[in-house]
Design an enzyme around this catalytic site. Sequence first.
Site, PDB file in Angstrom:
ATOM      1  N   SER A  10      -7.314 -36.894  -7.372  1.00  0.00           N
ATOM      2  CA  SER A  10      -7.701 -36.327  -7.806  1.00  0.00           C
ATOM      3  C   SER A  10      -6.928 -35.538  -9.358  1.00  0.00           C
ATOM      4  CB  SER A  10      -6.668 -34.469  -6.742  1.00  0.00           C
ATOM      5  OG  SER A  10      -7.895 -34.382  -5.633  1.00  0.00           O
ATOM      6  N   LYS A  13      -9.723 -34.715 -11.766  1.00  0.00           N
ATOM      7  CA  LYS A  13     -10.307 -33.222 -12.110  1.00  0.00           C
ATOM      8  C   LYS A  13      -9.996 -33.612 -13.207  1.00  0.00           C
ATOM      9  CE  LYS A  13     -10.730 -31.287  -7.154  1.00  0.00           C
ATOM     10  NZ  LYS A  13      -9.355 -32.866  -6.291  1.00  0.00           N
ATOM     11  N   SER A  70      -6.509 -27.954  -6.744  1.00  0.00           N
ATOM     12  CA  SER A  70      -7.484 -29.325  -6.934  1.00  0.00           C
ATOM     13  C   SER A  70      -8.815 -29.046  -5.553  1.00  0.00           C
ATOM     14  CB  SER A  70      -6.524 -30.212  -6.310  1.00  0.00           C
ATOM     15  OG  SER A  70      -6.887 -31.697  -6.186  1.00  0.00           O
ATOM     16  N   LYS A 189      -0.859 -32.462 -13.142  1.00  0.00           N
ATOM     17  CA  LYS A 189      -2.159 -32.940 -11.507  1.00  0.00           C
ATOM     18  C   LYS A 189      -1.725 -34.000 -10.942  1.00  0.00           C
ATOM     19  CE  LYS A 189      -5.570 -32.002  -9.972  1.00  0.00           C
ATOM     20  NZ  LYS A 189      -4.812 -32.057  -8.659  1.00  0.00           N
TER      21      LYS A 189
END
Length: 239
Positions: A10, A13, A70, A189
């Site tokens: 993820s 992203k 997320s 993140k």
Amino acid sequence: SADLKLPPASITKIMTLILVMEAIEGGKMSLEDKVTASARASSMGGSQIFLKEGEVMSLRDLVKSVVISSANDAAVALAEHVAGSEEDFVELMNQKAEKMGLSNTHFENPTGLHHPNHKSTARDIASIMAYAMNMKLCRKVLLTQSYTAPCVGADGAKFNYNLYHNLMVTKFDEIPVNQPKIVKVAAGKTGFTDEARFCLVTYAESSDGHGYVCVTAEGDSYNACIADYIAIYNTYAKP
């Protein structure tokens, strides 16, 4: 192993966020745009806010959902809104990676869900994070730790999605011992798939405003990632 190709999960992203914000900066859309979740977006597995087909959220709130929670469903909804289809958005992602000189990065989706050809490296991810933190709109979103996202259901009913960044809130902010000595971790993140294991990129600042980006991959847990981050920042961040 900064140039070893690995699945970024993820962390992908962040590139999704960059493209959305550049579309806004280019005047192609607004944070106030209303986006309707498609059947495709609502069918995403993994991390999500559980959008249902026909639900309507503002672009601003979908962006927050992508970064804070997320959310794979929100990422696909944004991709479709920006480019018309998920496939066309992925093409934009790869074009952007090429323009940024990220020769070891290739995207297959805007979410980071596993695909054998979806790869990046620690060095490329660091470049992506640094690029995002130098964009005013991206930086503001990435620094957000909690948010209430209003939504309108397909039946017209209004309700909220309550979002919070579990890693930033519970691991770095609420437990002071988990902060490095010289810098404060301000943004991050996460990423996880069975194949990628625990991935993490963080941004930290010293008291004089100097920024640092750190990337780890294939961790055994987020706690293990954080232990590495504390050691790395304490070693390399200078007062």
